[in-house]
Design an enzyme around this catalytic site. Structure first.
Site, short mmCIF file in Angstrom:
data_model
loop_
_atom_site.label_atom_id
_atom_site.label_comp_id
_atom_site.label_asym_id
_atom_site.label_seq_id
_atom_site.Cartn_x
_atom_site.Cartn_y
_atom_site.Cartn_z
N HIS A 78 0.85 -1.20 0.00
CA HIS A 78 0.00 0.00 0.00
C HIS A 78 0.88 1.24 0.00
CE1 HIS A 78 -4.15 -1.61 1.36
NE2 HIS A 78 -3.54 -2.46 0.58
N TYR A 207 -9.44 5.29 7.22
CA TYR A 207 -9.63 5.64 8.63
C TYR A 207 -10.66 6.76 8.66
CZ TYR A 207 -5.27 3.17 9.91
OH TYR A 207 -4.31 2.23 10.12
N PRO A 299 -4.64 0.23 18.65
CA PRO A 299 -4.30 -0.23 17.30
C PRO A 299 -4.45 0.82 16.18
CG PRO A 299 -6.33 -1.27 18.05
CD PRO A 299 -5.80 -0.49 19.20
N LYS A 303 0.77 -0.18 15.10
CA LYS A 303 2.17 -0.24 15.55
C LYS A 303 2.54 -1.46 16.40
CE LYS A 303 4.00 3.27 13.70
NZ LYS A 303 3.92 2.66 12.38
N TYR A 391 3.71 6.45 10.31
CA TYR A 391 2.92 5.27 9.92
C TYR A 391 3.81 4.21 9.25
CZ TYR A 391 -1.25 2.69 8.51
OH TYR A 391 -2.23 1.73 8.36
#
Ligand code: RFL
Ligand code: PHB
Length: 397
Positions: A78, A207, A299, A303, A391
């Site tokens: 991704h 998200y 979550p 991580k 990220y």
């Protein structure tokens, strides 16, 4: 119960999650012997549904450890993710902002399967279904681990113990209260997660911030999707029949661009509490804690498994120096080094969680602050880069 002859190894590893199994693999490559003790069955460990996003550092480590072939074939690369609010999607181009490849979506249980298969191909000890694990003499140079298996009392003598037994294991409790500090936060919400056999309705993770609460659309393969919904901390699965879940996902994730979520058979459903937790230091005598045994992140930042992998890379290198050169500096510095990354991840995970969830004291002020933060992250390149570099995983020094 009978008692067998004590077994001897260099490193006793408690727990066969990502931390314990990867540590065992890294030690094998360095010629250091280990025995892995796991409370559950192999089947249970291989099916336990959890994380899905691998940082590039984790991907590289799995490849170098010789367990990356299936991940490279089946993992989904991704290069971006989407933040969604007020019914509109905003892409964060992770790869472009970090000049890197992005992240790989590959289920934690697949990583665990690959590591167990490698351990078993090497014919090295990995004992499932052990009971009554207890750690002894951690302050000495020859600690011991006692446990029961197949109706026998067993003893494992070793130089070091790696406590990789997760948040509910026994290792952390072996650190005396006077020698440790705990830093923790409970969040006033939980995640309801489902796995569904339906093609993802999106190419990249979404998200979403919504007045009903956070929602996340993730995936495992071209035919399997993973979703999460913010819910009450004490929520009961009985109150969440499949129809309600699909309805809520559609509501929280849909928008003016016409995105709608395809529903399908739900394969698995679960509720996860959300907390932040760090134990300092991550060492006591000859016991070294790694992964969820030492720290938990909510979550939202993806991580937890990556931190577990980072901890054991630091620990394996330190043990390598100890055995190859009698150099103890790495072991002495293990906790400080690991904690620098842990706290970066704690902050990032707390920040993502705070930006994207509805809190019980939510009011117009909080709402406008959250929306302003989201708009800023989606419109300022430096702000987006802060999200992106955390990220995909930072070099922490
Ligand atoms: P684990 O995986 O909990 O493994 C610990 C193992 O120890 C065993 N054990 C014992 N063995 C022997 N004796 C005892 N007394 C024992 N007590 C326990 C357990 O059976 C188990 O096999 O810890 P580890 O290895 O530190 O790995 C940590 C990760 O599992 C965890 O951080 C992640 O799953 C967190 N996480 C995520 N991490 C990511 O990097 N990316 C993600 O996208 C992500 N998403 C998530 C997540 C965790 C979630 N849940 C369910 C908490 C999404 C969710 C919903
Ligand atoms: C998942 O796919 O399970 C997943 C993805 C991203 C997260 C958490 C979980 O932040």
């Amino acid at each position: 119960m009978t008692t067998s002859e004590p077994e001897r190894t260099q490193v006793a590893i408690v727990g066969a999650g990502p931390a314990g199994l990867l540590l065992a693999r890294l030690l094998e490559a360095a010629g250091i012997s280990s025995v892995v003790l796991e409370a559950r069955t192999r089947d249970y460990v291989e099916r336990r549904l959890r994380a899905g996003v691998l940082e590039q550092g984790t991907v590289n480590c799995l490849r170098e450890a010789g367990v990356g072939d299936r991940m490279d074939r089946e993992g989904l690369v991704h290069t971006g993710l989407e933040l969604r609010f007020e019914g509109e999607g905003h892409r964060i181009p992770l790869a472009e902002l970090t000049n890197g490849p992005g992240v790989v979506v590959y289920g934690q249980q697949e990583v665990v399967k690959d590591l167990i298969a490698a351990r078993s191909d090497s014919g090295l000890p990995l004992h499932f279904e052990v009971e009554d694990v207890a750690l002894h003499d951690l302050d000495s140079d020859s600690p011991r681990v006692t446990y029961a298996q197949d109706g026998e009392h067993r003893e494992l003598r070793c130089d070091f113990v790696a406590g990789c037994d997760g948040f509910h294991g026994v290792s952390r409790a072996s650190v005396p209260e006077r020698s440790r500090q705990i830093y923790a936060r409970e969040y006033p919400f939980a995640w309801l997660g489902i796995l569904a056999s339906v093609a993802p309705s999106t190419e990249e993770l979404i998200y979403a911030y919504h007045e009903h609460g956070f929602a996340l659309h993730s995936m495992r393969s071209p035919t399997v999707s993973r979703f999460y919904l913010q819910c009450e901390p004490g929520a009961d699965l009985a109150d969440w029949p499949d129809e309600r879940i699909w309805e809520e996902l559609n509501l929280r994730l849909s928008g003016s661009d016409g995105l709608s979520i395809h529903s399908g058979p739900v394969i698995e459903k679960g509720i996860t509490p959300m907390r932040s937790f760090v134990l300092e230091p991550m060492q006591h005598g000859r016991l070294f804690l790694a992964g969820d045994a030492a720290h938990i992140v909510p979550p939202t930042g993806a991580k937890g498994m990556n931190l577990a992998a980072a901890d054991v890379q630091v620990l394996a290198a330190a043990l390598g120096d100890f055995y190859a050169h009698a150099d103890e500096a790495g072991l002495t510095g293990y906790s400080d080094k690991a904690l620098r990354r842990v706290w970066r991840a704690e902050h990032f995970s707390w920040w993502m969680t705070s930006m994207l969830h509805r809190f019980p004291d939510h009011d117009g002020f909080a709402d406008r602050l959250q929306l302003s933060q989201l708009r800023y992250v989606c419109s300022s390149r430096p702000a987006a880069t802060v999200l992106a570099e955390n990220y995909v995983g930072l070099e922490v020094t």
